[in-house]
Design a protein around this motif. Structure first.
Motif, mmCIF file in Angstrom:
data_model
loop_
_atom_site.group_PDB
_atom_site.id
_atom_site.type_symbol
_atom_site.label_atom_id
_atom_site.label_comp_id
_atom_site.label_asym_id
_atom_site.label_seq_id
_atom_site.Cartn_x
_atom_site.Cartn_y
_atom_site.Cartn_z
ATOM 1 N N PRO A 81 0.369 -1.284 -0.298
ATOM 2 C CA PRO A 81 0.085 0.034 0.074
ATOM 3 C C PRO A 81 0.798 1.294 0.020
ATOM 4 O O PRO A 81 2.174 1.180 0.898
ATOM 5 N N VAL A 82 0.556 2.306 -1.160
ATOM 6 C CA VAL A 82 1.333 3.528 -0.895
ATOM 7 C C VAL A 82 0.339 4.793 -0.824
ATOM 8 O O VAL A 82 -0.717 4.564 -1.246
ATOM 9 N N ILE A 83 0.368 5.541 0.186
ATOM 10 C CA ILE A 83 -0.486 6.571 0.146
ATOM 11 C C ILE A 83 0.481 7.713 -0.205
ATOM 12 O O ILE A 83 2.357 8.384 -0.019
ATOM 13 N N ILE A 84 -0.175 8.951 -0.814
ATOM 14 C CA ILE A 84 0.927 9.969 -1.267
ATOM 15 C C ILE A 84 -0.064 11.054 -1.452
ATOM 16 O O ILE A 84 -0.754 11.480 -1.500
ATOM 17 N N LEU A 85 1.450 11.919 -0.923
ATOM 18 C CA LEU A 85 1.118 13.487 -0.436
ATOM 19 C C LEU A 85 1.464 14.500 -1.514
ATOM 20 O O LEU A 85 2.643 13.745 -2.453
ATOM 21 N N THR A 86 0.578 15.472 -1.611
ATOM 22 C CA THR A 86 0.731 16.384 -2.622
ATOM 23 C C THR A 86 0.708 18.085 -1.871
ATOM 24 O O THR A 86 -0.011 17.661 -1.625
ATOM 25 N N ALA A 87 1.602 19.049 -2.273
ATOM 26 C CA ALA A 87 0.758 20.439 -2.197
ATOM 27 C C ALA A 87 1.061 20.845 -3.098
ATOM 28 O O ALA A 87 -0.097 22.286 -3.290
ATOM 29 N N HIS A 88 0.643 20.088 -4.348
ATOM 30 C CA HIS A 88 -0.169 20.596 -5.590
ATOM 31 C C HIS A 88 -0.820 19.357 -5.346
ATOM 32 O O HIS A 88 -1.631 19.639 -7.325
#
Length: 446
Positions: A81-88
């Protein structure tokens, strides 16, 4: 502070060191074990060397972004499992990420409760329970194998057919037994049969049973393995070698959940789970007209692929010592260990025969040794006997790649840029090659 039910291992990836440190501290305070990486390449190296239950990655990073990293992770450890975070954050990014299989997509600044909720949900789906008795016969510390076992534990709970693939000698039957042990059918029989080891008529009789007088020599009625495995699991090893005419009959049994013994006109209800295995490339076998497509999809509801031993090289020493203890207990209790040079020889071998070959080499060494410590000479002698068989083209190419990459790293003293230049490859491609063969450049630095 929320008390976590499991001390999960998280890998955080972000090219901003300050944000990485801050998030790492927060998650550590929540009871997680946290490892950090400042690039996708570093994350992949850590993933190969450490037990990881969940990856949390930034989306926008130099060289390898979060989506590219996710793709590489799925090649190394499918289902991680992968959680992706972004400011964009944007809707297209989120849609693209989730369509590719990313577990969750969150925007910065990340809402703490939303992040913890996503982490708990991902771990609840991916982490196995604490009871490891079901897999006690599988000796490993390889991240690839540990992730596969997590998948196997989840697969065991779904009462559907499973197809296990992998090279000969990788332990497909051992994995099948573990799945059975972790399933609701564990209290019932686990029965195995090699579909490529028996003539067609005998295989049919073994599977379905026969009535008295069904053929010459059938002097009494006999129940088949489908009946013997009632309520349990039937393991069909080397299913790719089953004759086409028998494949048709097996398909009918799986479709109707009924079996008709040879020479009988009566159908019998069956309740059995099917786990099958093969070392062959079944899609290619189907294309050649040697395996039925409809049967393939009946058997391949869920699939697991066992890695070759050279793909889990960190297990060689662990397995060698385990098999040595077992062999010594049976034959020569005074045998204690391998010498340092002997173990190095085992670690350097290519193992085309996988775990089965390692077992044979250890057994031979124990049988021939007269000392409590097995020498390098005995290991070399055993390996020469085991390696007399000509490897396949694919096996030979993989062996060459490992030897070639090791030699480059030795010459470059662990300098990846220099090694990649000598190989005529860019750094990203070279890192992929190293990851494929579980090689760490740091091991070659002086």
């Amino acid at each position: 502070m929320t008390v976590r039910k499991t001390a999960a291992n998280l890998l955080l990836v972000d090219d901003d060191p300050s944000l990485l440190k801050l998030l790492g501290m927060r998650l550590t305070s929540e009871g997680f074990t946290v490892t950090t990486a400042e690039s996708g390449e570093q994350a992949l190296r850590l993933l190969m060397r450490n037990r990881v239950d969940l990856v949390i990655s930034d989306l926008r990073m130099d060289e390898m972004d979060g989506i590219a990293l996710f793709g590489e992770i799925q090649k190394l450890q499918p289902g991680m499992p992968v959680i992706i975070l972004t400011a964009h954050g944007s809707i297209p990014d989120a849609v693209s990420a989730t369509q590719q299989g990313v577990f969750s997509f969150l925007t910065k600044p990340v809402d703490r409760d939303a992040l913890y909720k996503a982490i708990d949900e991902a771990l609840s789906l991916s982490m196995p329970g604490s009871d490891e008795k079901w897999r006690e016969s599988i000796v490993t510390r390889s991240p690839v194998m540990l992730r596969l076992l997590e998948q196997a534990k989840m697969v065991a709970q779904a009462d559907v057919s499973v197809l296990i693939t992998g090279q000969s000698g990788t332990g497909k039957e051992v994995l099948a037994q573990a799945i059975h042990a972790a399933s609701p059918r564990a209290a019932k029989n686990f029965i195995a049969i090699n579909c490529g080891a028996l003539p067609e008529q005998l295989l049919e009789s073994e599977l379905f049973g026969h009535a008295r007088g069904a053929f010459t020599g059938a002097v009494s009625q006999r129940e088949g393995l489908f009946q013997a495995a009632a309520g349990g699991t039937l393991f069909l090893d080397e299913i790719g070698d089953m004759p086409l005419s028998l494949q048709v009959k097996l398909l009918r049994v799986l479709q109707e959940r009924k079996v008709r013994p040879l020479g009988s006109n009566k159908d019998l209800e069956i309740d059995v789970r099917i786990i099958s295995a093969t070392h062959r490339d079944l899609p290619k076998v189907m294309a050649a007209g040697e395996f039925r497509e409809d049967l393939y999809y009946r058997l391949n509801v869920l699939s697991l692929k066992l890695p070759a031993l050279h793909e889990r090289a960190e297990d060689i020493q662990l397995l060698a010592r385990h098999f040595l203890r077992a062999a010594a207990e049976r034959h020569k209790p005074f045998v204690r260990s391998f010498s340092s040079d002997a173990m190095k020889r085992l670690m350097a071998a290519s193992w085309p025969g996988n775990v089965r070959q390692l077992v044979n080499v250890v057994e031979q060494c124990v049988a021939l040794t007269t000392a409590p410590v097995i020498s390098e000479a005995l290991v070399s002698q055993a390996l020469e006997g085991e390696n007399s068989a000509l490897p396949t083209f694919v096996e030979a190419r993989l062996q060459f790649e490992v030897v070639y990459l090791r030699k480059l790293l030795q010459i470059a003293k662990g300098n990846v840029t220099q090694a990649a230049r000598m190989a005529g490859r860019n750094r990203t491609e070279f890192y992929k090659l190293l990851s494929r063969h579980q090689l760490d450049a740091n091991d070659f630095k002086q």
